[in-house]
Scaffold this active site. Structure first.
Site, PDB file in Angstrom:
ATOM      1  N   TYR B 252       0.818  -1.206   0.000  1.00  0.00           N
ATOM      2  CA  TYR B 252       0.000   0.000   0.000  1.00  0.00           C
ATOM      3  C   TYR B 252       0.857   1.263   0.000  1.00  0.00           C
ATOM      4  CZ  TYR B 252      -4.455  -2.291  -0.041  1.00  0.00           C
ATOM      5  OH  TYR B 252      -5.539  -3.009  -0.460  1.00  0.00           O
ATOM      6  N   HIS B 406      -5.986  -3.154   6.487  1.00  0.00           N
ATOM      7  CA  HIS B 406      -5.323  -4.139   5.637  1.00  0.00           C
ATOM      8  C   HIS B 406      -4.245  -4.910   6.393  1.00  0.00           C
ATOM      9  CE1 HIS B 406      -7.433  -3.145   2.002  1.00  0.00           C
ATOM     10  NE2 HIS B 406      -7.133  -1.866   2.123  1.00  0.00           N
TER      11      HIS B 406
END
Lengths: 731, 731
Positions: B252, B406
């Site tokens: 990410y 996440h």
């Protein structure tokens, strides 16, 4: 006895005038001046020489180690003796190219040590009891012959540097006893029409040239009794088909190739009048070329007992391509040589290196072709179909003969390749080569219980029993018939049949790799007809795929809580049943994603009574010897006749790195099948509403023109097959 | 209202004097002359331009397609709108570099169409109900912001070619409504300190520069209310640690990077006085560098919800490296740019291309380092240890914070890499990005039920329950403590602890990647201490490996007839139990072979009461969503304290292509463990009879000199650790 040998050897010495004419096996003394000269400038040859020299230099400072033989393959003494022959071979070449006697002396000293050891050796302690192929330095005579093929060359290259006394010691202590051991003392293996026999005859024949024993050469060429029933030439007659296919398949073909090309080159150098490279319409060159043809993305098609990482860069094929180029100057071969990235330090190696340096390579033409099997080329065939698209599809279809002891029970199986990868796969051999912990590095028990069995392949299994009941002897007696192979600008088709794999069941398969007209979409069409002449049977058609299941258009019914083995024998005991489905009548679709980033959908025309069983390899595998790969089996439970019809469709692209996914869904919306006399038809509808008609003549190709009526329209085509776009224009 | 807009826009027009100063976002008008000039000679920049131009040329002949939004990610309208922004962006650059108005007109026409469509759009039909982040063109506002980041640049680049009337239409119909929608109409997402917020602020701020709306820029930088509680600068303060680590992990981080570097470059070009690249000690450049550091063999370390194929060649990092090089001229970055094999058509892209053409790249230095986590850098750390040997080992140790939604429940887990491959692995995300058939291309259900769970990682699970009971909120509140990280010329060591993953159990792990003195053999040392302050528990330590099991030095007891799931929840329901063993007290060895051709043996010191469970992923997986990978779990059934001690040893080589196998057996013959006050010791015996002593100080590193007595000999070392060769000399 010792005296007699000396006399004999002295007598021959003058005949063969060794001193001035050595070396003369694979490297000829006439090659040497150019090789030496090449070293004065840069290029591939000089690089290869410098690498070999550096390796030799780093090793010859260490003490010579000639251990008493003790270990089998992978063990210390085995690996050491292998290392020694490579070292002697390399050092002897460095000697030829530098004339620095240090290298010759090193080879001499090692040979003298072997000459002391060899006469004292009994049969190898790790030989397989009851077999006729024991070695002394190694556990089997095969390795001993390989050792001698290299060592005879090393000796040839240092011969001019030796004293009479040393020659005598080496020949008396080593070469004569080892030749005797491999020939007259191993008659069965020496005379065998088999790759072990080739290595033995090559080793003995090459040593014969070096020692001037032309009698050995005669024995090598025509068998121990010189009758021609055994020996190298008989091997060339029988082990290859007229197209140069070796019936154990490419994995063993490249291995078998080495003694053929090496000995042939030695024969050519010593007795050019034998025209060995022209023998049987140039069978040796054909065998080299066919070995290349039987590869995809640099790796050999893994049929039979094959280890999958072997490919065109194996040293055997490097020698093969080098010698073939030396003889033919065919620049297509340079394309392969370039990919091999290895240069051999021989006269032919120099030619290859210089041609590559001069960028003379032209693209090697991979072909769609049926390679006839058997000495007469009529014992079935191995069929390769290729598409020259960007992603380079290849389909292997195998109506080939059994292929002896390393053959698998996989008549009419197929494999499919796309974008560099295996898509529909073959397990290959169950083996971890030379890993002691895995059955001593030999074939694992699961090679027999799984990898060779029919269910491990992509072909029909009747009543959960392998072809020929899994018996090699029965398999060797029979073979499929190739009905036809044809190709045109739309693709290729082949059909084959076998009625001996099962007592009362005949198997007929037609496969085609074609591109849909205009949209150029490649498809594999597969029609597998099974006919029982007596009673009803269970018919299983497995497909082993590489990738992750993406979707099915029917309920999977996955086994989620527990798994059981699918069966109890003939390979079924090694398959976990992971899901069991009964697709509705119509089209059954199974889609998977390969790691090459493409999707593959198999669309089958099913009757609503055919189960889809999903499998994973790995049951009954107490030592985790098997790779846990995925597959599915279409099972027709009880029938006298059945026809499995399916189309495999590569589609789309999965690119998580660039974050896009294209065409993840199959585009085939309908399939119908029909037979009109000699003409067989498959209509394929795609999702944009367009339809295509694949038509082929089911009989051996004789007619030049075929005509038929379909849906009130008349069609005609020439040759074996045609794909029509069903539009007003075509109708 | 329309009138007001026009007035406003006209007023600003003169202030910003757009006509003469465009473009001025990522590409500045001052870059353009050099870019144009570069095209007159060959090189990477010209090649890249020709590729982009060819792509644009082939597409702009087709009709403009602006479909009414309908599909979610992967669907047609979603992909089409993505394609459109790329096309406008590319065409606008070609316009700048060719001044061929055809390209500008194409972008103009597309923008005019969007300007007609946009005002008519409701919220997207596929938006997630109840979420605050809907889009209009796309199902979520994130994609809408990405679209605007590119489209604002395309507009900037064709601005000078437009008539007043067209500008008015485009700004009134498209840019003002979309900016309003993404800012004042999406306050929650816009103000969020999160990567979605970054994209929205970047999109709005960049459009502000183009339209001369500096108020939008202020809002983008400081939040809607300009208080600084939200906005781009606050995001820079909070989303990265002082070392530039983004707490969701590298997958990410590279994604989040894009709006940071893009908007920063636009700020630098428009308002250099803000010194954005110096902000917070150069945090943007540190973030770019750290993203690179968090890769191995070009791929990002796959922690948390990561898709494994993402690596340093992702377009986000290409932009990052390009902009960073433009600012720093650091030639190490060129090494990465070279591997990215992509050249961006910007002013900085030109600098990179020319520097690569001039061979200015210097090797990028991958480091062993602890990357502090959290805005203050003290919420644990992500630790990378590397060995610069030929095969380039890397060990990732993860005492990092949860990493928001996440994040995985994997405190103190590790991963190991060698010779380019994963050896001890992490599942990553369970997802097939944009594959409709797999849960619409989003995260699969198994991402939550398996991939996030503790047992899917290589760290201790207590009582078959995941860390923080699998609750993200709890996880976000806590984090491990990094006790120490140190490295010297022998290797690296790190130790960390967490006592909040479970109510009454503290976990302390020490890991080291070192090379044995003199023989330079790399080893991973792992000491995992588990302490319960209350009652006895079951402790499981899984290890997920990539490869095929070769051997164990204890009875495997494989499940051969049937398989069952190992447990019923917390990820255990997805593991088939394939074997269950109870190794004898002493050393338990498990060896596997990776496809990189090397063997790996984990040698564990076991107490005779710890089970070894072998697992395969795939149970309770009705749609075959999971990859069927292998692992094993050491299970201590009931204890208050336990210490798992093991050494991972890479060894040997398996080369079936060249037919040799080396050192397939582990060489570790003994392991002992001892604690002497602050000093902890592991003695490692190897098969040649030599012993090594690994000593480290368990406390935070303060002392410069440590002394201890072991086996009646005195030892001393400076720093955190040392590996001693146990010989007379050392004693």
């Amino acid at each position: 006895m010792a005296l007699a040998v000396v006399v004999c050897w002295s007598a021959l010495f003058s005949i063969n005038s060794v001193a001035s004419d050595t070396p003369n096996l694979v490297i000829s003394h006439t090659d040497v001046p150019a090789m030496k000269k090449a070293l004065s400038s840069k290029g591939r040859f000089t690089e290869a020489f410098e690498q070999v020299k550096a390796k030799v230099d780093s090793q010859i400072t260490q003490a010579i180690n000639i251990p008493v033989p003790k270990d089998s393959g992978g063990g210390f003494t085995h690996e050491r003796h292998k290392k020694n022959y490579r070292l002697m071979y390399d050092a002897s070449i460095v000697y030829q190219l530098t004339q620095n006697k240090r290298y010759a002396d090193y080879v001499r000293d090692m040979l003298l040590s072997y000459a002391e050891l060899y006469p004292t050796l009994p049969l190898h302690p790790k030989r397989k009891k009851g077999k006729t192929n024991p070695g002394k330095l190694f556990w089997q005579s095969l390795n001993e012959a390989v050792w001698l093929v290299y060592t005879s060359q090393a000796y040839d290259m240092i011969l001019a540097s030796l004293t009479h006394a040393d020659k005598k010691k080496i020949e008396t202590g080593l070469f004569r006893p080892i030749v005797k051991f491999l020939s007259v003392d191993s008659p069965k293996t020496f005379n065998k029409i088999h790759n072990h026999g080739t290595w033995l005859t090559a080793a003995v024949g090459m040593t014969g040239y070096v020692l001037g024993e032309l009698e050995w050469v005669e024995q090598a060429l025509y068998g121990l009794d010189k009758s021609g029933k055994g020996g190298f030439l008989r091997q060339l007659d029988e082990l290859f088909s007229p197209e140069g296919y070796y019936n154990e398949g490419p994995y063993y073909q490249r291995y078998a190739l080495m003694p053929f090309v090496t000995f042939a080159k030695a024969i050519e150098n010593n007795q050019p009048e034998r025209k060995i490279f022209a023998y049987r319409n140039g069978i040796i060159l054909k065998a080299i070329d066919t070995t290349i043809q039987l590869s995809y993305n640099k790796l050999f098609f893994p049929i039979n007992d094959a280890i999958k990482s072997k490919g065109i860069d194996t040293i055997e094929l490097v020698h093969g391509v080098t010698i073939a180029y030396g003889f033919t100057q065919d620049t297509d071969l340079l394309d392969i040589a370039k990919q091999q990235e290895q240069v051999i330090l021989t006269g032919d190696g120099l030619k290859v290196a210089q041609a590559l340096d001069d960028n003379l390579a032209t693209p090697y033409p991979f072909k769609s072709k049926a390679f006839g099997d058997g000495a007469d080329g009529k014992q079935g065939a191995l069929v390769i179909m290729r598409q020259k698209s960007h992603d380079k599809q290849a389909l292997l279809f195998k109506p080939a003969a059994q292929g002896l002891g390393h053959g698998h029970f996989d008549k009419l199986t197929w494999q499919f390749y796309d974008k560099g990868n295996e898509i529909v796969s073959d397990y290959g051999a169950a083996r971890f080569l030379n890993v002691e912990a895995k059955s001593g590095g030999g074939y694992l028990p699961e090679n027999k219980t799984f990898a060779k069995q029919t269910v491990a392949h992509n072909t029909v299994v009747v009543d959960e029993t392998s072809h020929f009941k899994g018996k090699v002897k029965t398999g060797n007696k029979h073979h499929p018939e190739l009905l036809f192979f044809a190709n045109n600008n739309q693709g290729s088709i082949s059909s084959a049949q076998i009625d001996t794999a099962y007592k009362d069941v005949s198997l007929t398969r037609t496969m085609a790799l074609v591109k849909l007209p205009e949209i150029h979409k490649p498809l594999v069409i597969d029609i597998f007809a099974v006919n029982s002449s007596e009673k009803a049977h269970q018919f299983d058609l497995p497909l082993h795929y590489q990738g992750q299941l993406i979707e099915t258009n029917f309920q999977l019914n996955a086994q989620t809580q527990s798994l059981s083995a699918l069966g109890s024998k003939n390979g079924y005991q090694h398959l976990w049943l992971t899901a069991k489905s009964l697709p509705e009548k119509g089209l059954a679709k199974i889609t998977w994603l390969n790691e090459n980033g493409k999707f593959y959908t198999q669309t089958s025309l099913v009757d609503g009574e055919t189960e889809a069983l999903f499998t994973r390899i790995g049951a009954n595998d107490p030592n985790f010897n098997l790779r846990n790969e995925s597959g599915f089996i279409y099972r027709k439970k009880s029938a006298k006749q059945h026809r499995f019809i399916s189309v495999l469709e590569p589609h789309g692209q999965y690119n998580p790195a660039k974050e896009f996914t294209l065409a993840a869904k199959s585009s085939i919306s309908s399939l119908t099948h029909q037979i009109l006399g000699d003409i067989e038809l498959i209509e394929i509808g795609v999702s944009n509403g367009q339809s295509y008609l694949f038509a082929f003549n089911r009989q051996l190709a004789n007619k030049t023109k075929n005509t038929f009526t379909y849906q009130d329209n008349n069609f005609s085509f020439n040759g074996q097959f045609k794909l029509f776009k069903l539009s007003n224009k075509e109708k």
